[in-house]
Design an enzyme around this catalytic site. Sequence first.
Site, mmCIF file in Angstrom:
data_model
loop_
_atom_site.group_PDB
_atom_site.id
_atom_site.type_symbol
_atom_site.label_atom_id
_atom_site.label_comp_id
_atom_site.label_asym_id
_atom_site.label_seq_id
_atom_site.Cartn_x
_atom_site.Cartn_y
_atom_site.Cartn_z
ATOM 1 N N CYS A 130 0.818 -1.223 -0.082
ATOM 2 C CA CYS A 130 -0.150 0.004 -0.041
ATOM 3 C C CYS A 130 0.975 1.121 0.064
ATOM 4 C CB CYS A 130 -1.072 -0.104 1.228
ATOM 5 S SG CYS A 130 -2.200 1.208 1.152
ATOM 6 N N CYS A 131 1.944 1.258 0.946
ATOM 7 C CA CYS A 131 2.650 2.467 0.870
ATOM 8 C C CYS A 131 3.574 2.650 -0.414
ATOM 9 C CB CYS A 131 3.707 2.216 2.103
ATOM 10 S SG CYS A 131 3.108 2.792 3.779
ATOM 11 N N CYS A 213 -1.130 8.237 7.491
ATOM 12 C CA CYS A 213 -2.371 8.082 7.101
ATOM 13 C C CYS A 213 -3.564 7.717 8.270
ATOM 14 C CB CYS A 213 -2.419 6.722 6.155
ATOM 15 S SG CYS A 213 -1.688 7.336 4.499
ATOM 16 N N CYS A 216 -3.790 3.972 9.578
ATOM 17 C CA CYS A 216 -2.348 3.413 10.039
ATOM 18 C C CYS A 216 -1.947 4.133 11.154
ATOM 19 C CB CYS A 216 -1.533 3.202 8.702
ATOM 20 S SG CYS A 216 -1.909 2.416 7.393
ATOM 21 N N CYS A 239 7.810 3.923 5.670
ATOM 22 C CA CYS A 239 6.992 3.747 4.528
ATOM 23 C C CYS A 239 7.838 3.268 3.486
ATOM 24 C CB CYS A 239 6.182 4.799 4.369
ATOM 25 S SG CYS A 239 7.148 6.426 3.951
#
Length: 247
Positions: A130-131, A213, A216, A239
């Site tokens: 995702c990162c 985010c 998270c 990240c």
Amino acid sequence: MIQPRKWPILTEEEKKDEQKIKVVAARMRDKHPQDIIRWGIEQLGVSSLALACSFGCEDIALLDMALKVNPDLDIFYLDTDLHFKETYEVRDRLSGKYQKQFIRVSPDLTLEEQAVKYGEKLWKKDPNLCCNLRKVEPLKKYLRNYQGWITGIRREQAPTRAHAEVVEWDQGFQLIKLNPLAFWNSKQVWNYIFKNQLPYNPLHDHRYPSIGCEPCTRPVLPGEDPRAGRWSGTDKIECGLHNSPVS
């Protein structure tokens, strides 16, 4: 008498020489962060340098310093579409204060497209992917237009950043990286913010020393590491944007 240079200057060949950059870093580490920014602009040119802003406390201090040196410096932010509403609000307050439009750098995939391709809530199943999709790859594309970038990382923040220098060769992105606050502590950052009456994210007042985010990031409990609220419950601590050299 010829006056010595206030700070070192790199030739075009030396800009990609890690050993030369280490020598420069050693000579620059005691300079004020604003002088390090000024060196970067003089060395690379204002159009070849950009400041990455997450709208956290460090980046807000840097933003103010940088725009005092040169108001034409590009300021960009990575918009994952998952930030806290307070983050977007402080972005707008800062944009109004400085009459400056910040450059939005966004992922190729919308959240809906990402969900179709990788499944719902990818940040829970595979936070690294995702990162990478929402931060690393967009940044990599954006930085192709520059010779250097400025970040707000500090040595004090995490073990992974404990060897950060004020000037580095960024192996991952293949350009010069400035970390003007590398040797500053949290108190110095906040003193600068309060002295200059800068807007900041109110989440900092509610046990969010590091803000990423929304899905998270959680508040940090007393006695915890300042970045303990990032990717809580996983072994992830970065990240992927910053890979500082190790000792």
